[in-house]
Scaffold this motif. Structure first.
Motif, PDB file in Angstrom:
ATOM      1  N   PRO A  78     -47.061  26.253  44.610  1.00  0.00           N
ATOM      2  CA  PRO A  78     -45.851  26.837  43.998  1.00  0.00           C
ATOM      3  C   PRO A  78     -45.991  27.193  42.526  1.00  0.00           C
ATOM      4  O   PRO A  78     -45.258  28.049  42.036  1.00  0.00           O
ATOM      5  N   LEU A  79     -46.947  26.554  41.824  1.00  0.00           N
ATOM      6  CA  LEU A  79     -47.065  26.829  40.389  1.00  0.00           C
ATOM      7  C   LEU A  79     -48.014  27.983  40.089  1.00  0.00           C
ATOM      8  O   LEU A  79     -48.045  28.493  38.974  1.00  0.00           O
ATOM      9  N   THR A  80     -48.790  28.391  41.075  1.00  0.00           N
ATOM     10  CA  THR A  80     -49.777  29.439  40.792  1.00  0.00           C
ATOM     11  C   THR A  80     -49.677  30.658  41.731  1.00  0.00           C
ATOM     12  O   THR A  80     -50.044  31.755  41.334  1.00  0.00           O
ATOM     13  N   ALA A  81     -49.187  30.459  42.957  1.00  0.00           N
ATOM     14  CA  ALA A  81     -49.137  31.585  43.917  1.00  0.00           C
ATOM     15  C   ALA A  81     -47.790  32.304  43.779  1.00  0.00           C
ATOM     16  O   ALA A  81     -46.941  32.248  44.674  1.00  0.00           O
ATOM     17  N   PRO A 243     -51.791  19.460  36.503  1.00  0.00           N
ATOM     18  CA  PRO A 243     -51.057  20.282  37.472  1.00  0.00           C
ATOM     19  C   PRO A 243     -50.604  21.640  36.927  1.00  0.00           C
ATOM     20  O   PRO A 243     -50.071  21.713  35.823  1.00  0.00           O
ATOM     21  N   GLY A 244     -50.865  22.687  37.711  1.00  0.00           N
ATOM     22  CA  GLY A 244     -50.390  24.024  37.364  1.00  0.00           C
ATOM     23  C   GLY A 244     -51.182  24.710  36.261  1.00  0.00           C
ATOM     24  O   GLY A 244     -50.809  25.789  35.813  1.00  0.00           O
ATOM     25  N   ARG A 245     -52.255  24.089  35.782  1.00  0.00           N
ATOM     26  CA  ARG A 245     -53.056  24.655  34.687  1.00  0.00           C
ATOM     27  C   ARG A 245     -54.488  24.851  35.160  1.00  0.00           C
ATOM     28  O   ARG A 245     -54.928  24.161  36.081  1.00  0.00           O
ATOM     29  N   PRO A 246     -55.239  25.729  34.482  1.00  0.00           N
ATOM     30  CA  PRO A 246     -56.667  25.807  34.802  1.00  0.00           C
ATOM     31  C   PRO A 246     -57.313  24.458  34.476  1.00  0.00           C
ATOM     32  O   PRO A 246     -56.837  23.735  33.598  1.00  0.00           O
ATOM     33  N   VAL A 266     -71.431  17.811  40.467  1.00  0.00           N
ATOM     34  CA  VAL A 266     -70.556  18.266  41.552  1.00  0.00           C
ATOM     35  C   VAL A 266     -69.182  18.440  40.918  1.00  0.00           C
ATOM     36  O   VAL A 266     -68.574  17.472  40.451  1.00  0.00           O
ATOM     37  N   ASP A 267     -68.719  19.679  40.886  1.00  0.00           N
ATOM     38  CA  ASP A 267     -67.493  20.010  40.156  1.00  0.00           C
ATOM     39  C   ASP A 267     -66.351  20.233  41.139  1.00  0.00           C
ATOM     40  O   ASP A 267     -66.143  21.332  41.658  1.00  0.00           O
ATOM     41  N   LEU A 268     -65.603  19.141  41.353  1.00  0.00           N
ATOM     42  CA  LEU A 268     -64.481  19.224  42.307  1.00  0.00           C
ATOM     43  C   LEU A 268     -63.345  20.100  41.779  1.00  0.00           C
ATOM     44  O   LEU A 268     -62.464  20.486  42.535  1.00  0.00           O
ATOM     45  N   ALA A 269     -63.365  20.357  40.471  1.00  0.00           N
ATOM     46  CA  ALA A 269     -62.305  21.180  39.883  1.00  0.00           C
ATOM     47  C   ALA A 269     -62.596  22.678  40.038  1.00  0.00           C
ATOM     48  O   ALA A 269     -61.863  23.510  39.491  1.00  0.00           O
ATOM     49  N   ALA A 270     -63.655  23.018  40.781  1.00  0.00           N
ATOM     50  CA  ALA A 270     -64.041  24.431  40.942  1.00  0.00           C
ATOM     51  C   ALA A 270     -62.862  25.289  41.418  1.00  0.00           C
ATOM     52  O   ALA A 270     -62.729  26.453  41.028  1.00  0.00           O
ATOM     53  N   GLU A 271     -62.018  24.675  42.231  1.00  0.00           N
ATOM     54  CA  GLU A 271     -60.870  25.389  42.800  1.00  0.00           C
ATOM     55  C   GLU A 271     -59.980  26.003  41.703  1.00  0.00           C
ATOM     56  O   GLU A 271     -59.412  27.073  41.882  1.00  0.00           O
ATOM     57  N   THR A 272     -59.859  25.309  40.566  1.00  0.00           N
ATOM     58  CA  THR A 272     -59.011  25.813  39.479  1.00  0.00           C
ATOM     59  C   THR A 272     -59.860  26.226  38.270  1.00  0.00           C
ATOM     60  O   THR A 272     -59.440  26.101  37.134  1.00  0.00           O
ATOM     61  N   GLY A 273     -61.079  26.688  38.535  1.00  0.00           N
ATOM     62  CA  GLY A 273     -61.914  27.237  37.469  1.00  0.00           C
ATOM     63  C   GLY A 273     -63.101  26.376  37.094  1.00  0.00           C
ATOM     64  O   GLY A 273     -64.074  26.878  36.556  1.00  0.00           O
ATOM     65  N   GLY A 274     -62.996  25.050  37.339  1.00  0.00           N
ATOM     66  CA  GLY A 274     -64.143  24.166  37.094  1.00  0.00           C
ATOM     67  C   GLY A 274     -64.043  23.394  35.792  1.00  0.00           C
ATOM     68  O   GLY A 274     -63.498  23.886  34.808  1.00  0.00           O
ATOM     69  N   ASN A 275     -64.569  22.165  35.810  1.00  0.00           N
ATOM     70  CA  ASN A 275     -64.670  21.351  34.583  1.00  0.00           C
ATOM     71  C   ASN A 275     -65.958  21.658  33.832  1.00  0.00           C
ATOM     72  O   ASN A 275     -66.142  21.254  32.699  1.00  0.00           O
ATOM     73  N   ILE A 347     -35.698  31.212  44.335  1.00  0.00           N
ATOM     74  CA  ILE A 347     -36.697  30.186  44.020  1.00  0.00           C
ATOM     75  C   ILE A 347     -35.914  29.030  43.396  1.00  0.00           C
ATOM     76  O   ILE A 347     -35.256  29.211  42.370  1.00  0.00           O
ATOM     77  N   VAL A 348     -35.936  27.864  44.034  1.00  0.00           N
ATOM     78  CA  VAL A 348     -35.092  26.764  43.550  1.00  0.00           C
ATOM     79  C   VAL A 348     -35.894  25.674  42.839  1.00  0.00           C
ATOM     80  O   VAL A 348     -35.320  24.799  42.204  1.00  0.00           O
ATOM     81  N   HIS A 349     -37.210  25.703  42.955  1.00  0.00           N
ATOM     82  CA  HIS A 349     -38.052  24.685  42.319  1.00  0.00           C
ATOM     83  C   HIS A 349     -38.234  25.068  40.847  1.00  0.00           C
ATOM     84  O   HIS A 349     -38.668  26.181  40.544  1.00  0.00           O
ATOM     85  N   GLU A 350     -37.871  24.139  39.950  1.00  0.00           N
ATOM     86  CA  GLU A 350     -37.864  24.454  38.516  1.00  0.00           C
ATOM     87  C   GLU A 350     -39.239  24.947  38.034  1.00  0.00           C
ATOM     88  O   GLU A 350     -39.350  25.968  37.365  1.00  0.00           O
ATOM     89  N   GLY A 351     -40.308  24.196  38.396  1.00  0.00           N
ATOM     90  CA  GLY A 351     -41.661  24.550  37.955  1.00  0.00           C
ATOM     91  C   GLY A 351     -42.073  25.917  38.476  1.00  0.00           C
ATOM     92  O   GLY A 351     -42.639  26.749  37.740  1.00  0.00           O
ATOM     93  N   ALA A 352     -41.779  26.181  39.746  1.00  0.00           N
ATOM     94  CA  ALA A 352     -42.160  27.455  40.370  1.00  0.00           C
ATOM     95  C   ALA A 352     -41.392  28.601  39.713  1.00  0.00           C
ATOM     96  O   ALA A 352     -41.924  29.693  39.478  1.00  0.00           O
ATOM     97  N   LYS A 353     -40.106  28.329  39.400  1.00  0.00           N
ATOM     98  CA  LYS A 353     -39.270  29.354  38.778  1.00  0.00           C
ATOM     99  C   LYS A 353     -39.844  29.733  37.413  1.00  0.00           C
ATOM    100  O   LYS A 353     -40.025  30.903  37.094  1.00  0.00           O
ATOM    101  N   GLN A 354     -40.167  28.698  36.632  1.00  0.00           N
ATOM    102  CA  GLN A 354     -40.704  28.960  35.289  1.00  0.00           C
ATOM    103  C   GLN A 354     -42.063  29.671  35.372  1.00  0.00           C
ATOM    104  O   GLN A 354     -42.321  30.612  34.644  1.00  0.00           O
ATOM    105  N   ALA A 355     -42.897  29.208  36.317  1.00  0.00           N
ATOM    106  CA  ALA A 355     -44.225  29.804  36.450  1.00  0.00           C
ATOM    107  C   ALA A 355     -44.123  31.265  36.877  1.00  0.00           C
ATOM    108  O   ALA A 355     -44.880  32.125  36.430  1.00  0.00           O
ATOM    109  N   ALA A 356     -43.148  31.550  37.740  1.00  0.00           N
ATOM    110  CA  ALA A 356     -42.982  32.928  38.229  1.00  0.00           C
ATOM    111  C   ALA A 356     -42.503  33.834  37.100  1.00  0.00           C
ATOM    112  O   ALA A 356     -42.763  35.017  37.101  1.00  0.00           O
TER     113      ALA A 356
END
Ligand code: NAD
Length: 356
Positions: A78-81, A243-246, A266-275, A347-356
């Motif tokens: 919800p915070l990125t899509a 959460p919600g950040r690269p 092994v970079d498990l954070a690859a999904e959000t850009g990587g550590n 959109i009723v979720h506060e975080g999703a609303k702000q991110a959108a």
């Protein structure tokens, strides 16, 4: 797979709901159609229910197939899509994101972020051991003593703690770092060492037990301090996330150069850009003799347990939504209210609303 036969049987018997499973959907989780039928499900169109349970966010085509009052459950990002969230609102879908379920004690059985991170952390340690051209455990042999591998885990949330536990079980000497000092005790209870870095800052724990994003100055200091430590270990498993950040950048190109040839990241954070600065999401590369693996969707590499844990998370959420076989959504309930992303065209979720 969002439901496994064992959970379907419980839903059909205890919750008195009827379940339809898309034919063939469970195959890659080793759940044949026949097992779903035996559990009481019908096979059919996966989009025909009042409630649709999925794993990944729906595609635009799938959203087009959802009826206006349909309830959708899944990892919806919800915070990125943003486009998906907007399309769900426009389609009038009542959507619930598994990752938005409040992490309160009452909702622990629904915590799919934790169940899937557990799988990811375990697999990450195995991948590191597999890539490393050395033993993880200490060995005393007739040909001499082998010292244990040194593993550094960055980020000691759910995935990081599981990676620590798994690397320890394999016999490695493990140290770990996190910006939340509350995890020190948890790291030590797993037989690992908490890496103390003089970051010159207070604890970085923010709301909900998550880390806050560090300032650019703090991040710079962290990278410099870590670069030295990283040069002394055989493997780095990085899991740091906000959460919600690269993903925060923790392992610089210079830090990789400090590592011995044959070392592994092994970079498990690859999904959000990587550590790691050099991570290529979804790829395994070798730079200066160091193997850098940025796996995506690790949960899908262990589909049996990933699915059965996720299905139990979904079932617990459904238990809140279904009363005596009827769908009954109580938005006064903090868990349902917190997890709801779109409803009545909004959109009723506060975080999703702000991110959108
Ligand atoms: P996450 O995936 O968002 O982050 C992973 C880890 O990275 C966290 O431990 C975070 O502190 C760390 N991190 C962030 N920036 C960093 C940096 N610059 N350097 C090093 N580490 C960094 O987190 P998660 O694993 O989903 O959960 C984190 C915490 O949430 C848990 O440990 C717990 O306190 C809380 N939690 C609560 C419940 C519950 O109450 N039901 C359930 C699960 C998790």
């Amino acid at each position: 797979m969002a439901l496994v036969p064992e959970v379907v049987a419980r839903l059909v018997k205890a919750a008195e709901v009827s379940v339809t499973v898309e034919a063939g959907a469970g195959e890659s989780a080793h759940q044949p159609d026949s097992a779903y039928e035996k559990a009481g499900a019908e096979l059919g169109d996966g989009f025909s229910g009042q409630v649709i349970a999925k794993v990944a966010p729906p595609s635009a085509d799938e959203i087009g197939r959802l009826g206006r009052s349909t309830v959708l459950i899944g990892f919806l990002q919800p915070l990125t899509a943003h486009d998906t969230v907007r399309a769900l609102a426009d389609a009038g879908v009542t959507s619930f994101a598994m990752e938005a379920i409040p992490r309160v004690t009452r909702a622990q059985s629904m915590d799919a972020l934790s169940s899937q991170a557990t799988v990811g952390g375990y697999r990450a340690a195995l991948i590191a051991a597999e890539h490393l051209p050395r033993f993880f455990p200490m060995l005393t042999t007739a040909a001499g003593t082998v010292r244990p591998a040194k593993v550094l885990v960055l980020g000691a949330g759910v995935a990081g703690l599981q990676a620590i536990a798994t690397a320890r079980r394999l016999g490695a000497a493990v140290q770990a770092f996190d910006v939340r000092s509350a995890v020190k005790e948890q790291i030590e209870s797993l037989g690992a060492r908490f890496l103390e870095l003089d970051m010159g800052m207070e604890d970085a724990e923010a709301a909900g037990g998550y880390a806050r994003q560090l300032t650019e100055e703090e991040q710079q200091r962290q990278r410099e301090l870590l670069a030295e430590e990283i040069g002394n270990v055989d493997a780095v498993i990085s899991t740091a996330a906000v959460p919600g950040r690269p993903a925060p950048l923790l392992v610089t190109e210079q830090a990789v150069r400090n590592m011995k040839p044959g070392s592994v990241i092994v970079d498990l954070a690859a999904e959000t850009g990587g550590n790691c600065e050099l991570t290529e999401p979804g790829q395994t590369i070798v730079r200066d003799g160091v193997t850098i693996d940025g796996p995506l969707n690790l949960a899908s590499t262990m589909p049996d347990h990933a699915s059965s844990l996720y299905a139990r998370n979904v079932q617990s959420l459904l238990d809140l939504m279904v009363k005596e076989g009827e769908l009954s959504l109580d938005f006064e309930d903090e868990v349902l209210a917190g997890a709801c992303i779109t409803r009545d065209g909004e959109i009723v979720h506060e975080g999703a609303k702000q991110a959108a």
